[in-house]
Design an enzyme around this catalytic site. Structure first.
Site, PDB file in Angstrom:
ATOM      1  N   CYS A  80       0.831  -1.213   0.000  1.00 15.30           N
ATOM      2  CA  CYS A  80       0.000   0.000   0.000  1.00 15.30           C
ATOM      3  C   CYS A  80       0.864   1.260   0.000  1.00 15.30           C
ATOM      4  CB  CYS A  80      -0.926  -0.026   1.224  1.00 15.30           C
ATOM      5  SG  CYS A  80      -2.037   1.388   1.273  1.00 15.30           S
ATOM      6  N   CYS A 105       0.328   4.897   7.058  1.00 20.90           N
ATOM      7  CA  CYS A 105      -0.301   4.680   8.371  1.00 20.90           C
ATOM      8  C   CYS A 105       0.695   3.951   9.291  1.00 20.90           C
ATOM      9  CB  CYS A 105      -1.584   3.867   8.207  1.00 20.90           C
ATOM     10  SG  CYS A 105      -2.648   4.518   6.893  1.00 20.90           S
ATOM     11  N   CYS A 107       0.472   0.193  10.353  1.00 22.45           N
ATOM     12  CA  CYS A 107       0.001  -0.810   9.395  1.00 22.45           C
ATOM     13  C   CYS A 107       1.099  -1.650   8.754  1.00 22.45           C
ATOM     14  CB  CYS A 107      -0.828  -0.142   8.298  1.00 22.45           C
ATOM     15  SG  CYS A 107      -1.564  -1.382   7.199  1.00 22.45           S
ATOM     16  N   CYS A 137     -16.597  -9.336   5.572  1.00 24.00           N
ATOM     17  CA  CYS A 137     -15.984  -8.023   5.328  1.00 24.00           C
ATOM     18  C   CYS A 137     -14.725  -8.180   4.485  1.00 24.00           C
ATOM     19  CB  CYS A 137     -15.664  -7.378   6.674  1.00 24.00           C
ATOM     20  SG  CYS A 137     -14.952  -5.753   6.492  1.00 24.00           S
ATOM     21  N   CYS A 149     -19.702  -6.292   3.781  1.00 23.53           N
ATOM     22  CA  CYS A 149     -18.985  -5.103   4.251  1.00 23.53           C
ATOM     23  C   CYS A 149     -17.710  -5.021   3.428  1.00 23.53           C
ATOM     24  CB  CYS A 149     -18.656  -5.258   5.735  1.00 23.53           C
ATOM     25  SG  CYS A 149     -17.627  -3.922   6.376  1.00 23.53           S
ATOM     26  N   CYS A 186     -19.499   2.006   9.078  1.00 20.06           N
ATOM     27  CA  CYS A 186     -18.707   1.319  10.095  1.00 20.06           C
ATOM     28  C   CYS A 186     -17.446   2.151  10.261  1.00 20.06           C
ATOM     29  CB  CYS A 186     -18.371  -0.097   9.624  1.00 20.06           C
ATOM     30  SG  CYS A 186     -17.256  -0.969  10.747  1.00 20.06           S
ATOM     31  N   ARG A 213     -17.714  -2.666  18.283  1.00 15.31           N
ATOM     32  CA  ARG A 213     -16.997  -3.912  17.971  1.00 15.31           C
ATOM     33  C   ARG A 213     -15.650  -3.988  18.674  1.00 15.31           C
ATOM     34  NH1 ARG A 213     -16.873  -5.220  12.035  1.00 15.31           N
ATOM     35  NH2 ARG A 213     -18.960  -5.881  12.596  1.00 15.31           N
TER      36      ARG A 213
HETATM   37  N1  SAM Z   1      -6.672   0.324   3.208  1.00 18.12           N
HETATM   38  C1  SAM Z   1      -7.945   0.684   3.663  1.00 18.12           C
HETATM   39  C2  SAM Z   1      -7.917   1.882   4.577  1.00 18.12           C
HETATM   40  O1  SAM Z   1      -6.956   2.029   5.327  1.00 18.12           O
HETATM   41  O2  SAM Z   1      -8.850   2.671   4.550  1.00 18.12           O
HETATM   42  C3  SAM Z   1      -8.709  -0.456   4.337  1.00 18.12           C
HETATM   43  C4  SAM Z   1      -7.975  -1.464   5.195  1.00 18.12           C
HETATM   44  S1  SAM Z   1      -7.208  -0.834   6.656  1.00 18.12           S
HETATM   45  C5  SAM Z   1      -6.107  -2.128   7.088  1.00 18.12           C
HETATM   46  C6  SAM Z   1      -8.508  -0.874   7.845  1.00 18.12           C
HETATM   47  C7  SAM Z   1      -8.229  -0.441   9.256  1.00 18.12           C
HETATM   48  O3  SAM Z   1      -7.547  -1.467   9.965  1.00 18.12           O
HETATM   49  C8  SAM Z   1      -7.369   0.778   9.479  1.00 18.12           C
HETATM   50  O4  SAM Z   1      -8.054   1.968   9.286  1.00 18.12           O
HETATM   51  C9  SAM Z   1      -6.987   0.613  10.951  1.00 18.12           C
HETATM   52  O5  SAM Z   1      -7.944   1.252  11.778  1.00 18.12           O
HETATM   53  C10 SAM Z   1      -7.044  -0.901  11.146  1.00 18.12           C
HETATM   54  N2  SAM Z   1      -5.694  -1.442  11.411  1.00 18.12           N
HETATM   55  C11 SAM Z   1      -4.704  -1.605  10.507  1.00 18.12           C
HETATM   56  N3  SAM Z   1      -3.587  -2.075  11.069  1.00 18.12           N
HETATM   57  C12 SAM Z   1      -3.853  -2.215  12.401  1.00 18.12           C
HETATM   58  C13 SAM Z   1      -3.094  -2.645  13.512  1.00 18.12           C
HETATM   59  N4  SAM Z   1      -1.825  -2.990  13.401  1.00 18.12           N
HETATM   60  N5  SAM Z   1      -3.695  -2.677  14.736  1.00 18.12           N
HETATM   61  C14 SAM Z   1      -4.983  -2.298  14.855  1.00 18.12           C
HETATM   62  N6  SAM Z   1      -5.750  -1.877  13.827  1.00 18.12           N
HETATM   63  C15 SAM Z   1      -5.201  -1.821  12.615  1.00 18.12           C
HETATM   64  C1  DTB Z   2     -11.198  -2.528  11.637  1.00 19.38           C
HETATM   65  O1  DTB Z   2     -11.533  -1.550  12.316  1.00 19.38           O
HETATM   66  N1  DTB Z   2     -10.353  -3.461  12.038  1.00 19.38           N
HETATM   67  C2  DTB Z   2     -10.150  -4.449  11.005  1.00 19.38           C
HETATM   68  C3  DTB Z   2     -11.163  -4.007   9.911  1.00 19.38           C
HETATM   69  N2  DTB Z   2     -11.654  -2.784  10.424  1.00 19.38           N
HETATM   70  C4  DTB Z   2     -10.765  -3.938   8.525  1.00 19.38           C
HETATM   71  C5  DTB Z   2      -8.753  -4.578  10.563  1.00 19.38           C
HETATM   72  C6  DTB Z   2      -7.780  -4.841  11.673  1.00 19.38           C
HETATM   73  C7  DTB Z   2      -6.448  -5.060  11.058  1.00 19.38           C
HETATM   74  C8  DTB Z   2      -5.402  -5.510  12.013  1.00 19.38           C
HETATM   75  C9  DTB Z   2      -4.088  -5.669  11.364  1.00 19.38           C
HETATM   76  C10 DTB Z   2      -4.018  -6.717  10.296  1.00 19.38           C
HETATM   77  O2  DTB Z   2      -4.517  -7.856  10.509  1.00 19.38           O
HETATM   78  O3  DTB Z   2      -3.424  -6.463   9.242  1.00 19.38           O
HETATM   79 FE1  SF4 Z   3      -2.814   1.222   3.386  1.00 20.17          FE
HETATM   80 FE2  SF4 Z   3      -2.700   0.046   5.751  1.00 20.17          FE
HETATM   81 FE3  SF4 Z   3      -3.164   2.662   5.619  1.00 20.17          FE
HETATM   82 FE4  SF4 Z   3      -5.047   0.920   4.765  1.00 20.17          FE
HETATM   83  S1  SF4 Z   3      -4.300   1.155   6.861  1.00 20.17           S
HETATM   84  S2  SF4 Z   3      -4.372   2.787   3.741  1.00 20.17           S
HETATM   85  S3  SF4 Z   3      -3.751  -0.712   3.977  1.00 20.17           S
HETATM   86  S4  SF4 Z   3      -1.283   1.613   4.965  1.00 20.17           S
END
Ligand code: SAM
Ligand code: DTB
Ligand code: SF4
Length: 337
Positions: A77, A81, A84, A121, A152, A212, A284
């Site tokens: 990506c 973030c 992430c 989802c 979702c 959500c 959630r």
């Molecule tokens: N890429 C898209 C976006 O960011 O809008 C959708 C997928 S993204 C992984 C969805 C959500 O997962 C993020 O907004 C964040 O709140 C959550 N998330 C990602 N990595 C995480 C982590 N290491 N621990 C907890 N929540 C996480």
């Molecule tokens: C949300 O709030 N938590 C989920 C879902 N929406 C997409 C994602 C959590 C991701 C945790 C890190 C991972 O597994 O990559």
């Molecule tokens: Fe990309 Fe992860 Fe940010 Fe979603 S949360 S936009 S997958 S870097």
């Protein structure tokens, strides 16, 4: 009731009026950050009592909604973030995978359904979907919906016209998190703004897809900032139908790896405060359950959490085994919905 045995909230006029106003979904700015901080500061038993009272007024306290997640496009990506593991710029163990084939998505959806999930989802590691990416996802949504599952998707920022296409395909919920308070946001993400996120949520709301939206706790934010995130969500013209509260899952290689671990009771307080100020939303208990003792999870359910992600994987990180969750639900007398 004798004064000293009354829950503290009943003695606090501003909290009482906020609680009453929170039932009026047309009111904006119904909760100030200070009011929410005051909830966090209540004695634990009083906070839990308030959360339980609100929860029982709106929901069956023994019913928990279960959703299964699938990463339909993984890693690589462009965004930054800080939490992430899928951001291309951080060196993590995540292996990039292109958009999954429809048939493989449907096999995973059927498995989720057979395991008892009611919602499926689909998540993609995109800044936002390009039109050529969106089309195959629309097909996935339509077919998953036809299997009798709620749908979702979480695909990043939406451009004009894309929410309409998702609605048309049969999407029930769109997940897009605010992640944290506006004041802390810039410490975590720089490649998209808070306003960008609010605009995507507006696009979703405007086409009548359920919203959500929640965030991540334990990124080094202050209690005020935790309250600030909740205020943003609760003060939306219509608060989200679903509010995921994630505990940061620390992944090696990401900037937030090594952040001080949050006290679990503070996480439970965050859930309770969310429940009180968003009485009609599903709250959630999201990422972080894998590292959470079942006693803490039970406290989260007591605090008003009534939805979880179910299945051994979130997007790229581990979640408890479905069989473990079944045992926990049986122990607590929880019915999955
Ligand atoms: N890429 C898209 C976006 O960011 O809008 C959708 C997928 S993204 C992984 C969805 C959500 O997962 C993020 O907004 C964040 O709140 C959550 N998330 C990602 N990595 C995480 C982590 N290491 N621990 C907890 N929540 C996480
Ligand atoms: C949300 O709030 N938590 C989920 C879902 N929406 C997409 C994602 C959590 C991701 C945790 C890190 C991972 O597994 O990559
Ligand atoms: Fe990309 Fe992860 Fe940010 Fe979603 S949360 S936009 S997958 S870097």
């Amino acid at each position: 009731m004798h004064e000293s045995t009354m829950p503290a909230i009943i003695n606090t006029d501003s909290l009482k009026s906020s609680l009453l106003q929170s039932c009026d979904t047309n009111t904006v700015n119904r909760w100030s950050v200070a009011d929410i901080v005051a909830l966090f500061e209540l004695p634990f038993s009083d906070l839990m009592y308030q959360a339980q009272t609100v929860h029982r007024a709106y929901f069956d306290p023994n019913a928990v909604q279960v959703s299964t997640l699938l990463s339909i496009k993984t890693g690589g990506c462009s965004e930054d973030c800080g939490y992430c593991p899928q951001a291309a710029r951080y060196h993590t163990e995540v292996e990039n995978e292109p958009l999954m084939k429809l048939d493989d998505v449907l096999i995973a959806a059927q498995e989720a359904k057979d395991n008892g999930a009611s919602r499926f989802c689909m998540g993609a590691a995109w800044r936002g979907p390009k039109q050529r990416d969106l089309e195959p996802v629309l097909k996935m949504i339509a077919e998953v919906k036809a299997m009798g599952l709620e749908t979702c998707a979480t695909l990043g920022m939406l451009k004009e016209g894309q929410a309409e296409q998702l609605k048309e395909a049969g999407l029930d919920y769109y997940n897009h998190n605010l992640d944290t308070a506006p004041e802390f946001y810039g410490e975590v993400i720089t490649t998209r703004t808070y306003q960008d996120r609010l605009e995507t949520l507006d696009r979703v709301r405007n086409v009548d897809i359920n919203v959500c939206s929640g965030g991540i706790i334990g990124m080094g934010e202050s209690r005020n900032q935790r309250a600030g995130l909740l205020a943003q969500l609760a003060n939306m013209e219509r608060p989200p139908e679903s509010v995921p509260i994630n505990l940061l899952t620390q992944v090696e290689g990401t900037p937030l790896h090594g952040t001080d671990v949050l006290d679990p009771m503070e996480f439970v307080r965050t859930i309770a405060a969310a429940r009180i100020i968003m009485p009609t939303s599903y709250v959630r208990l999201s990422a972080g359950r894998q590292s959470m003792h079942e006693g803490i999870q039970a406290l989260c359910f007591l605090a008003g959490a009534n939805s979880i992600f179910y299945g051994e994987k979130l997007l790229t990180t581990a979640n408890p085994e479905a069989s473990e969750d079944k045992k926990l639900f049986a122990k607590l007398g929880i019915n999955s919905i």
